[in-house]
Design an enzyme around this catalytic site. Sequence first.
Site, PDB file in Angstrom:
ATOM      1  N   SER A  70      36.269 -15.695  34.110  1.00 21.66           N
ATOM      2  CA  SER A  70      34.871 -16.092  34.279  1.00 21.66           C
ATOM      3  C   SER A  70      34.765 -17.590  34.061  1.00 21.66           C
ATOM      4  O   SER A  70      35.578 -18.190  33.335  1.00 21.66           O
ATOM      5  CB  SER A  70      33.979 -15.361  33.260  1.00 21.66           C
ATOM      6  OG  SER A  70      32.683 -15.929  33.211  1.00 21.66           O
ATOM      7  N   TYR A 118      32.598 -12.859  24.639  1.00 19.50           N
ATOM      8  CA  TYR A 118      32.946 -12.841  26.060  1.00 19.50           C
ATOM      9  C   TYR A 118      33.618 -14.144  26.467  1.00 19.50           C
ATOM     10  O   TYR A 118      34.670 -14.139  27.124  1.00 19.50           O
ATOM     11  CB  TYR A 118      31.677 -12.611  26.879  1.00 19.50           C
ATOM     12  CG  TYR A 118      31.887 -12.480  28.365  1.00 19.50           C
ATOM     13  CD1 TYR A 118      32.343 -11.279  28.910  1.00 19.50           C
ATOM     14  CD2 TYR A 118      31.602 -13.528  29.231  1.00 19.50           C
ATOM     15  CE1 TYR A 118      32.522 -11.142  30.282  1.00 19.50           C
ATOM     16  CE2 TYR A 118      31.775 -13.402  30.601  1.00 19.50           C
ATOM     17  CZ  TYR A 118      32.237 -12.205  31.127  1.00 19.50           C
ATOM     18  OH  TYR A 118      32.414 -12.081  32.483  1.00 19.50           O
TER      19      TYR A 118
END
Length: 267
Positions: A143, A157
Amino acid sequence: MELLNGKVAIITGAGTGMGRETARLLAAEGAVLVLVGRRQDVLDELSAEIAAAGGKSHVRTADIASKAEVDQLVGWIHENVGLVDILINNAGSASKVLNVRWIAEEEWNQVLDVNLNAVFLLTQAVLPDMLSRNTGSIITVSSLAAVTPNLLGGAAYGAAKAAVRNFMTYLHTTFRNEGLRAVTILPGETATPILDNRARPPHQEERDAMVQPEDVARAIHLVVTLPQRTVVQELVIAPTVQRDTSGDIEISRWAGAPDSDLPQNQK
């Protein structure tokens, strides 16, 4: 022309979003897919769709953060499908609590288990297949939170996605001369079900302007179908228009905070 004819490919998180769209594209290229996820029903539905289009797939549910279940999964593939040519680490998870001040250890570990530890376990399990034949591709969906971590994705995350990007670079530098292609895909905001976990889930019109699952699938298709002599080490795919997320970030800052710590305007 089927560019992946007969290649055995594992796709994690295959039931929805980017995994589902990737499965459709790779099946059309002749790959024999092993669709891995948590929900049997959505995997069965996808497998039936692939079969109707003339493709081949197998469905396996597994906890990919468990070494025992990963070893069982890969053992089953060896016995019933063949050696693994392609591993696509697509499964992802984000926390509900985004601020490191309040995230519980259990939730932190769960995010790292899915986004990082599962990638390690699956990679370790399939590496012998690839290195023994001097060919193979491992593609991991990281990401842009790995590059610019913030409160949208949360502390756990961002840390996990940065760590898995580092791990993929390690694979690239260590095994490229033994035929392994290790590729990291770095999507920006993408309209997948994981957004439903946001402190302020984006509205539909906002999601429509984001990267779509099929866009990321096309990026994965590109890197996996290039000739074995070529590797795309990293690929960034992001929305053309950058939306203002400042309001979302402020809401995210206080998600999961105890009432005693909440400012008046968040109570």
